[in-house]
Design an enzyme around this catalytic site. Structure first.
Site, PDB file in Angstrom:
ATOM      1  N   LYS A 123      59.673   3.985   4.915  1.00 34.75           N
ATOM      2  CA  LYS A 123      60.022   5.407   4.863  1.00 34.75           C
ATOM      3  C   LYS A 123      61.251   5.717   5.740  1.00 34.75           C
ATOM      4  CE  LYS A 123      56.953   6.840   1.911  1.00 34.75           C
ATOM      5  NZ  LYS A 123      56.289   5.642   1.480  1.00 34.75           N
TER       6      LYS A 123
HETATM    7  C1  LIG Z   1      54.663   9.871  -2.729  1.00 38.16           C
HETATM    8  C2  LIG Z   1      53.795   9.192  -1.717  1.00 38.16           C
HETATM    9  N1  LIG Z   1      52.654   9.786  -1.328  1.00 38.16           N
HETATM   10  C3  LIG Z   1      51.824   9.220  -0.427  1.00 38.16           C
HETATM   11  C4  LIG Z   1      52.117   7.997   0.125  1.00 38.16           C
HETATM   12  C5  LIG Z   1      51.121   7.379   1.062  1.00 38.16           C
HETATM   13  O1  LIG Z   1      51.664   7.025   2.294  1.00 38.16           O
HETATM   14  P1  LIG Z   1      51.138   5.731   3.086  1.00 38.16           P
HETATM   15  O2  LIG Z   1      51.699   4.517   2.433  1.00 38.16           O
HETATM   16  O3  LIG Z   1      51.710   5.915   4.463  1.00 38.16           O
HETATM   17  O4  LIG Z   1      49.663   5.780   3.083  1.00 38.16           O
HETATM   18  C6  LIG Z   1      53.286   7.334  -0.242  1.00 38.16           C
HETATM   19  C7  LIG Z   1      53.608   6.007   0.308  1.00 38.16           C
HETATM   20  O5  LIG Z   1      54.262   5.187  -0.279  1.00 38.16           O
HETATM   21  C8  LIG Z   1      54.149   7.944  -1.182  1.00 38.16           C
HETATM   22  O6  LIG Z   1      55.289   7.355  -1.562  1.00 38.16           O
END
Ligand SMILES: Cc1ncc(COP(=O)(O)O)c(C=O)c1O
Length: 375
Positions: free
Chosen positions: A180
């Site tokens: 990210k």
């Molecule tokens: C659009 C979106 N929502 C939620 C998430 C969830 O985040 P995490 O990977 O930190 O759990 C991601 C992660 O890739 C994402 O791209």
């Protein structure tokens, strides 16, 4: 192979983690609180709660806003499966909606058609960092009495109407996973204005316990705690927050470099036949991923041809309404999402790309289209 995503970490992050290990307090403690304060100031948000993933941020944001069994949550079909699973984990029902093809943002007119008396929340995703039409969504929320839970996993650092993403919806969820805009290794955060709901979400991240160990042992020195609500073990640990604090110092440079690359791609691809760029205004967007659309029948060959030239590609995302575990929730046709996901290709975008890498990506894309046109 040029990777589509890569974290940018260095000796600063390593040293910060080492320092936390030297303190002997690895879990939830003062470094996490420092990180939360830094995020609050940066975003202009009233409350920030740091957690262990973006997925858990979404889960407890929904729970904190009262989403429970039988409630409906409208979200785009084209988003990450994490959002759908978070809804299902609460016994709620995901209601899939369409996205606009020019920018992949939630289609608010389509949302209108899917609202029922059971709609408790709508979860837009600020795709690629590009904010969705929050004003239109807020007007609809006021009319129908639902909550807005923004999935801002892609949008850390982006702005909407002069204020950072993190200050608009009822709860805004960020991800700090390895790829990210900033990373904490793994991590996430919920930003929100309401103090009472923030307290509830704070307890939800720590097993429903009224005071965390740091405050009990370091300040009050009491062993007494009370479990006063449901909860999960979702807190961010100190060593992850230490990485986040270092990343925050680098964020302006990260955003500038991501914007520079995205704008270079836009300029190169806008006149390439058969490649459609997304409609994004990089003046206010902190870009997370860079995507183009190509005709569905060419997509796999396009990805293969880039791979042969050493350029990695990805797909964000397969429409959720066709996933085996999710398709039973489909309510009403989703013809646009059905077609759109088959046209999407993610190209490399991260701060470890050299200018030469960027030019390699551009020539691989243009060469494929050139060969197509000649054929
Ligand atoms: C659009 C979106 N929502 C939620 C998430 C969830 O985040 P995490 O990977 O930190 O759990 C991601 C992660 O890739 C994402 O791209």
């Amino acid at each position: 192979m040029i990777a589509i995503s890569k974290p940018s970490t260095g000796p600063e992050e390593m040293r910060a983690v080492e320092k936390v290990f030297e303190t002997g307090w690895l879990g939830l403690g003062s470094t996490v609180y420092d990180f939360e304060e830094t995020l609050k100031k940066y975003l202009g948000a009233k409350n920030v709660i740091a957690v262990n993933t973006g997925t858990s941020a979404i889960h407890i944001a929904l729970a904190g806003l009262g989403v429970g069994p039988g409630d409906e949550v409208i979200l785009p079909s084209i988003t990450f499966a994490a959002c759908v699973q978070s809804i299902l984990a609460l016994g709620a029902v995901p209601v899939f909606a369409e996205s606009h093809e020019e920018n992949l943002l939630l289609d608010i007119d389509d949302v209108k058609k899917r609202i029922t008396p059971k709609t408790k929340a709508v979860m837009p995703v600020h795709f690629c960092g590009n904010p969705c039409d929050l004003d239109a969504l807020k007007a609809l929320a006021t009319k129908h009495g639902f909550k807005i839970v923004e999935d801002a996993a892609h949008a850390f650092g982006s702005e909407y109407k002069g204020a950072k993403i993190g200050t608009h919806g009822d709860a805004v969820c960020f991800s700090f996973d390895p790829i990210k805009n900033i990373t904490t290794g793994e991590g996430g955060a919920v930003a929100l204005a309401d103090d009472k709901i923030a307290e509830d979400i704070r307890r939800l991240r720590l097993l429903g316990i009224d005071k965390d160990t740091w405050h009990r042992y370091k300040n009050a020195r009491t062993y007494i705690y009370e479990v006063v609500s449901p909860g999960f073990r979702y807190h961010m640990p100190n060593f992850c927050a230490a990485v986040g604090l270092e990343q925050m110092k680098k964020l302006p440079k990260f955003i500038a470099r991501r914007r520079e690359i995205a704008k270079r791609y836009d300029a190169a691809f806008k006149s390439v036949p058969g490649v459609t760029i997304l409609d994004v205004d990089y003046a206010t967007v902190a870009p997370h991923i860079y995507m183009v659309r190509v005709p569905a029948e060419d997509r796999d060959a396009f990805m293969e041809s880039l791979k042969a030239k050493g350029v990695g590609t990805g797909l964000h995302y397969i429409a959720n309404h066709i996933q085996p575990f999710f398709k039973k929730y489909v309510r009403g046709p989703l013809p646009r999402a059905e077609r759109l996901w088959q046209e999407l290709v993610t190209l490399p975008l991260h701060c470890e790309l050299s200018d030469m890498d960027v030019e390699t990506v551009i020539s691989a894309v243009t060469a494929f289209r050139g060969a197509k046109t000649a054929a």
